[in-house]
Design an enzyme around this catalytic site. Structure first.
Site, mmCIF file in Angstrom:
data_model
loop_
_atom_site.group_PDB
_atom_site.id
_atom_site.type_symbol
_atom_site.label_atom_id
_atom_site.label_comp_id
_atom_site.label_asym_id
_atom_site.label_seq_id
_atom_site.Cartn_x
_atom_site.Cartn_y
_atom_site.Cartn_z
ATOM 1 N N CYS A 1 0.855 -1.185 0.000
ATOM 2 C CA CYS A 1 0.000 0.000 0.000
ATOM 3 C C CYS A 1 0.893 1.238 0.000
ATOM 4 O O CYS A 1 1.880 1.273 0.742
ATOM 5 C CB CYS A 1 -0.883 -0.013 1.249
ATOM 6 S SG CYS A 1 -2.011 1.380 1.348
ATOM 7 N N LEU A 2 0.522 2.225 -0.809
ATOM 8 C CA LEU A 2 1.338 3.445 -0.873
ATOM 9 C C LEU A 2 1.331 4.190 0.463
ATOM 10 O O LEU A 2 2.224 4.992 0.724
ATOM 11 C CB LEU A 2 0.853 4.358 -2.000
ATOM 12 C CG LEU A 2 1.035 3.806 -3.420
ATOM 13 C CD1 LEU A 2 0.459 4.764 -4.445
ATOM 14 C CD2 LEU A 2 2.506 3.535 -3.714
HETATM 15 ZN ZN LIG Z 1 -3.677 0.995 -0.120
#
Ligand SMILES: [Zn+2]
Length: 172
Positions: A94-95
């Site tokens: 996830c960023l």
């Molecule tokens: Zn994410």
């Protein structure tokens, strides 16, 4: 224009986002900014709360092949209308949780409805990485992160790493 991506833990990543009522030029600009931010990261999906906007908007492009045609998808008010019983395991990231990856089990195939960038209703069935990604991004709109699927100990370990990362970035 690229926007800064919020890093977990952040209260804005835990909120249920509100539906987008009507499309506007501002929302189209926001969607374009999100695509630019996602491609630059680089990532394959981004949800509005990740840039601090608590509205139901996600963008994704899961075309992986280096010379594959990009397929940017903009989804306003995405809704999963059916999901397969058969599941799939993917190593997700996830960023908002940089450099942390873990296996998550989700339905293998999902049917999704949304409003596109032009305000048209769309419906499509997704499989493979697309199915995982669209579910991961829709989770963001409900204040849920992929680490919420993990055992508490693992989740706490990752959260502590992110707190440390944020302290280091604040000092830099
Ligand atoms: Zn994410």
């Amino acid at each position: 224009m690229k926007r800064p991506i919020l890093i977990h833990p952040d209260p804005r990543l835990k909120k249920v986002c509100v539906a987008v009522p009507d499309l506007s030029d501002d929302l189209r600009v926001l969607a374009d900014d999100m695509l630019e931010t996602m491609y630059a990261a680089p990532g394959i999906g981004l949800a509005a709360p990740q840039i601090g906007i608590l509205q139901r908007l996600i963008v994704l492009d899961c075309v992986k092949e280096e010379d594959g045609e990009p397929r940017p998808l903009v989804m306003f008010n995405p809704e999963i209308i059916s999901a397969s019983d058969e599941t799939n395991v993917y190593e997700e990231g996830c960023l908002s949780i940089p450099d942390q990856y873990a296996e998550v089990t989700r339905p293998k195939v999902v049917e999704v409805e949304w409003m596109d960038r032009d305000g048209n209703a769309q419906r499509e069935t997704f499989g493979g990485l697309w199915a995982t990604c669209v579910q991961h991004e829709i989770d963001h709109l409900n204040g849920k992160l992929f680490i919420d699927y993990l055992k508490p100990l693992k989740r706490q370990m990752i959260t502590r790493k992110m707190q440390k990362l944020k302290r280091e970035r604040a000092r830099a």
